[in-house]
Design a protein around this motif. Structure first.
Motif, PDB file in Angstrom:
ATOM      1  N   UNK A  61     -47.152  -1.977 -24.102  1.00 56.97           N
ATOM      2  CA  UNK A  61     -47.914  -2.177 -25.323  1.00 56.97           C
ATOM      3  C   UNK A  61     -48.526  -3.565 -25.306  1.00 56.97           C
ATOM      4  N   UNK A  62     -49.821  -3.619 -25.626  1.00 58.36           N
ATOM      5  CA  UNK A  62     -50.543  -4.891 -25.656  1.00 58.36           C
ATOM      6  C   UNK A  62     -50.761  -5.313 -27.099  1.00 58.36           C
ATOM      7  N   UNK A  63     -50.747  -6.619 -27.312  1.00 59.77           N
ATOM      8  CA  UNK A  63     -51.017  -7.160 -28.645  1.00 59.77           C
ATOM      9  C   UNK A  63     -52.091  -8.222 -28.523  1.00 59.77           C
ATOM     10  N   UNK A  64     -53.071  -8.191 -29.447  1.00 60.97           N
ATOM     11  CA  UNK A  64     -54.103  -9.228 -29.478  1.00 60.97           C
ATOM     12  C   UNK A  64     -54.262  -9.773 -30.891  1.00 60.97           C
ATOM     13  N   UNK A  65     -54.772 -10.975 -30.964  1.00 59.96           N
ATOM     14  CA  UNK A  65     -55.343 -11.475 -32.217  1.00 59.96           C
ATOM     15  C   UNK A  65     -56.850 -11.396 -32.041  1.00 59.96           C
ATOM     16  N   UNK A  66     -57.545 -10.919 -33.042  1.00 68.42           N
ATOM     17  CA  UNK A  66     -58.998 -10.806 -32.949  1.00 68.42           C
ATOM     18  C   UNK A  66     -59.589 -11.720 -34.009  1.00 68.42           C
ATOM     19  N   UNK A  67     -60.471 -12.626 -33.580  1.00 68.94           N
ATOM     20  CA  UNK A  67     -61.039 -13.541 -34.576  1.00 68.94           C
ATOM     21  C   UNK A  67     -62.254 -12.928 -35.239  1.00 68.94           C
ATOM     22  N   UNK A  68     -62.858 -13.696 -36.158  1.00 72.77           N
ATOM     23  CA  UNK A  68     -63.945 -13.104 -36.937  1.00 72.77           C
ATOM     24  C   UNK A  68     -65.227 -12.903 -36.117  1.00 72.77           C
ATOM     25  N   UNK A  69     -65.307 -13.538 -34.940  1.00 76.44           N
ATOM     26  CA  UNK A  69     -66.463 -13.285 -34.058  1.00 76.44           C
ATOM     27  C   UNK A  69     -66.220 -12.065 -33.166  1.00 76.44           C
ATOM     28  N   UNK A  70     -65.064 -11.425 -33.294  1.00 72.23           N
ATOM     29  CA  UNK A  70     -64.766 -10.241 -32.500  1.00 72.23           C
ATOM     30  C   UNK A  70     -64.196 -10.559 -31.127  1.00 72.23           C
ATOM     31  N   UNK A  71     -63.700 -11.778 -30.938  1.00 72.31           N
ATOM     32  CA  UNK A  71     -63.099 -12.139 -29.651  1.00 72.31           C
ATOM     33  C   UNK A  71     -61.587 -11.919 -29.693  1.00 72.31           C
ATOM     34  N   UNK A  72     -61.013 -11.675 -28.492  1.00 74.21           N
ATOM     35  CA  UNK A  72     -59.596 -11.316 -28.407  1.00 74.21           C
ATOM     36  C   UNK A  72     -58.763 -12.439 -27.804  1.00 74.21           C
ATOM     37  N   UNK A  73     -57.552 -12.587 -28.316  1.00 77.50           N
ATOM     38  CA  UNK A  73     -56.566 -13.494 -27.717  1.00 77.50           C
ATOM     39  C   UNK A  73     -55.313 -12.661 -27.443  1.00 77.50           C
ATOM     40  N   UNK A  74     -54.981 -12.543 -26.143  1.00 75.58           N
ATOM     41  CA  UNK A  74     -53.880 -11.668 -25.750  1.00 75.58           C
ATOM     42  C   UNK A  74     -52.537 -12.362 -25.988  1.00 75.58           C
ATOM     43  N   UNK A  75     -51.554 -11.598 -26.424  1.00 75.16           N
ATOM     44  CA  UNK A  75     -50.229 -12.160 -26.656  1.00 75.16           C
ATOM     45  C   UNK A  75     -49.457 -12.241 -25.350  1.00 75.16           C
ATOM     46  N   UNK A  76     -48.626 -13.246 -25.245  1.00 74.50           N
ATOM     47  CA  UNK A  76     -47.744 -13.318 -24.094  1.00 74.50           C
ATOM     48  C   UNK A  76     -46.350 -12.887 -24.547  1.00 74.50           C
ATOM     49  N   UNK A  77     -45.542 -12.482 -23.578  1.00 76.98           N
ATOM     50  CA  UNK A  77     -44.138 -12.167 -23.849  1.00 76.98           C
ATOM     51  C   UNK A  77     -43.960 -11.128 -24.968  1.00 76.98           C
ATOM     52  N   UNK A  78     -44.601  -9.963 -24.795  1.00 81.48           N
ATOM     53  CA  UNK A  78     -44.467  -8.909 -25.811  1.00 81.48           C
ATOM     54  C   UNK A  78     -43.116  -8.219 -25.640  1.00 81.48           C
ATOM     55  N   UNK A  79     -42.321  -8.224 -26.706  1.00 85.23           N
ATOM     56  CA  UNK A  79     -41.012  -7.567 -26.655  1.00 85.23           C
ATOM     57  C   UNK A  79     -40.983  -6.393 -27.613  1.00 85.23           C
ATOM     58  N   UNK A  80     -40.611  -5.225 -27.061  1.00 82.91           N
ATOM     59  CA  UNK A  80     -40.503  -4.041 -27.900  1.00 82.91           C
ATOM     60  C   UNK A  80     -39.094  -3.982 -28.472  1.00 82.91           C
ATOM     61  N   UNK A  81     -38.998  -3.985 -29.802  1.00 88.87           N
ATOM     62  CA  UNK A  81     -37.685  -3.948 -30.447  1.00 88.87           C
ATOM     63  C   UNK A  81     -37.268  -2.503 -30.719  1.00 88.87           C
ATOM     64  N   UNK A  82     -38.196  -1.711 -31.200  1.00 90.27           N
ATOM     65  CA  UNK A  82     -37.931  -0.291 -31.439  1.00 90.27           C
ATOM     66  C   UNK A  82     -39.272   0.423 -31.389  1.00 90.27           C
TER      67      UNK A  82
END
Lengths: 344, 67
Positions: A61-82
Motif C-alpha cells: 500500500x502506497x501513501x502520498x500527500x498531495x498539495x494544492x498544485x496536484x503534486x505528490x509526496x510519497x510516504x516512507x516507512x509505510x506500516x500496515x496495522x490492520x
C-alpha cells in the motif's frame, strides 16, 4: 393480466433495487487521520484510518500527500496495522508549508482512496516559509493508479453507506410527483366532462401522493439526522417541500368541508390544478435559486460526478417506486368501487 | 490564504463523529431504518385501504341483497 403489466413489473424492479442497492459494496474510503496538523521540515508519522479497505491482504500500500498544485509526496516507512489502519512517515519541505494536504492511499486490491484536506502542515516557528524549494514533490505519483474490477458505489465522507438512500428517498419524491401529475390529469378531465369517476380518481391519486410525500419527509429527516447532523435543517428544499405538502393537506381538508357533492368535486378539481402549479416552483425552481444542501440545488451539482455516477445510476434509473406507485391509488367511494368490480 | 486553509481544516475536523448503533459500519443502519420507515408506511396505508374497501364491499353487497 395485460392491463396490469406494471403491477407485475413492479416486483422484479423492487427486488432488483432493494437487493442490488444494498449488496453492492462501497468504494474504500479514508475516514480520518491522526494527528491532523504537523510541522514542516521535520519527520512526522501519521496514522490513517480507512473504511472498507484491505491493507493487510494487499501486496503493498502506497501513501502520498498531495498539495494544492496536484503534486505528490510519497510516504516512507509505510506500516500496515490492520485492514483498516496504516501509518506513514513524511518530511514536508518548508517551502510548501502553510497549507492543507490531501491524503492519497493506493493498493491494487482497493484502488485509490483520498481524504481531502486531511492534514495541515504549518511552518516551524523560527523559519520563514520561502526558504527551501519544494523538493520531494513530484508531478506524478510514480505508481499507476489502476481502478480495480467490479461495481462499487462511490465513497463520500459524511454520506458513507447512506449514499444508498438515493434509491429509496429520492424515488419517493419522484413517485409523489408522478401521482400528483395523474391527479392533475383527472382533475382536468373532471372539469371537461363532469364525470364523477374522474373526481374520485383525482382524489385517490392526490391522497396516495400525500402518502409518498410524508414518507419522503420522514426518510429525508432520518437521512439528515445522520449526515447533516439534525432532524430538520433550514435547507430551502425542506421548507419548500413542506409548504407543498401543506397545500395538498389543504386539498384534503377542503374536500371534507363540502356537503354538496358536485360543488366539492368542482372546487377540489380547480384546487388540485392550482396546487400542482404551486408545486413546480416550490420544489424545482426556488431551491435552485439559493444555497441548498441538496444536490442539484443552488450551485450544488447533481446527476453528475460522484453524486450520481454510473454505478448508482445502474439501480437508480430503474425506478421501482415509479412503476409500483400507481398500485396504491385506490378510490374509496362507492361509484368508483362499483366501476372497479368485475361485471358479471 | 494559509489562515483560511487552516480555518477550513479545523472546521472539517471539528465534527467529532458520535458513535451509536445507527452510525456504526458506515451508517448502514440508518439506511435500513429508512427502508423500514417506508415499508411500515406503505403497510399501514394498505391495511387502512383494505379496511375501507372491505366496508364498502359489505355495503354494496347489503345493498344488492335488499334491492
Amino acid at each position: 393480466m395485460a392491463k396490469w403489466w406494471w403491477k407485475i413489473l413492479g416486483w422484479p424492479c423492487f427486488f432488483y433495487v432493494l437487493i442490488g442497492g444494498l449488496v453492492t459494496p462501497l468504494s474504500p474510503g479514508l475516514t480520518g487521520v491522526v494527528p491532523t496538523t504537523a510541522i514542516a521540515g521535520e519527520t512526522f508519522a501519521i496514522k490513517i484510518m480507512a473504511y472498507n479497505t484491505q491493507f493487510s491482504e494487499a501486496d503493498k500500500t502506497y501513501v502520498w500527500l498531495k498539495n494544492q498544485e496536484g503534486q505528490y509526496l510519497k510516504a516512507s516507512n509505510v506500516q500496515v496495522k490492520s485492514n483498516n489502519e496504516l501509518q506513514g512517515e513524511f518530511i514536508v519541505p518548508i517551502a510548501t508549508s502553510g497549507q492543507s494536504f490531501t491524503i492519497v492511499v493506493y493498493n491494487t486490491l482497493d484502488g485509490s482512496a483520498i481524504l481531502p484536506d486531511g492534514i495541515y502542515v504549518s511552518a516551524a516557528a523560527n523559519v520563514t516559509p520561502t526558504r527551501v524549494d519544494g523538493a520531494g514533490f513530484t508531478d506524478e505519483p510514480g505508481v499507476d493508479l489502476v481502478k480495480p474490477e467490479g461495481i462499487r458505489f462511490p465513497y463520500r465522507s459524511i454520506l458513507n453507506e447512506t449514499i444508498r438512500n438515493t434509491f429509496f428517498h429520492v424515488a419517493l419524491w419522484m413517485a409523489m410527483f408522478s401521482l400528483y401529475l395523474v391527479g392533475l390529469y383527472h382533475a382536468i378531465l373532471y372539469l371537461r366532462t363532469s364525470r364523477k369517476d374522474h373526481d374520485l380518481w383525482s382524489e385517490a391519486y392526490n391522497k396516495a401522493g400525500i402518502l409518498f410525500g410524508i414518507l419522503g419527509i420522514a426518510t429525508g429527516s432520518l437521512w439528515a439526522r445522520y449526515t447533516w447532523g439534525s432532524w430538520w435543517t433550514n435547507d430551502i428544499k425542506l421548507n419548500m417541500a413542506t409548504i407543498a405538502m401543506f397545500i395538498y393537506f389543504g386539498y384534503v381538508i377542503l374536500r371534507s368541508s363540502f356537503t354538496d357533492e358536485e360543488k366539492k368535486a368542482r372546487v377540489s378539481a380547480v384546487f388540485s390544478i392550482f396546487a400542482f402549479v404551486a408545486l413546480i416552483p416550490l420544489v424545482f425552481v426556488i431551491p435552485r435559486l439559493t444555497d441548498s444542501l441538496h444536490p442539484g440545488n443552488g450551485g450544488n451539482p447533481a446527476l453528475g460526478g460522484e453524486d450520481l455516477d454510473h454505478t448508482l445510476r445502474l439501480f437508480f434509473t430503474i425506478n421501482h417506486r415509479l412503476v409500483s406507485a400507481r398500485l396504491l391509488a385506490c378510490p374509496t367511494k362507492i361509484p368508483a368501487v362499483k366501476a372497479l368490480r368485475p361485471r358479471a | 490564504m494559509s489562515c483560511l486553509a487552516f480555518f477550513f481544516h479545523v472546521l472539517l475536523q471539528a465534527q467529532s463523529p458520535e458513535n451509536d448503533f445507527l452510525r456504526s459500519t458506515g451508517k448502514i443502519y440508518s439506511v435500513v431504518a429508512g427502508i423500514v420507515i417506508v415499508f411500515a408506511g406503505l403497510a399501514i396505508y394498505l391495511w387502512r385501504l383494505d379496511r375501507k374497501l372491505t366496508k364498502l364491499e359489505k355495503h354494496i353487497n347489503d345493498e344488492h341483497e335488499t334491492s
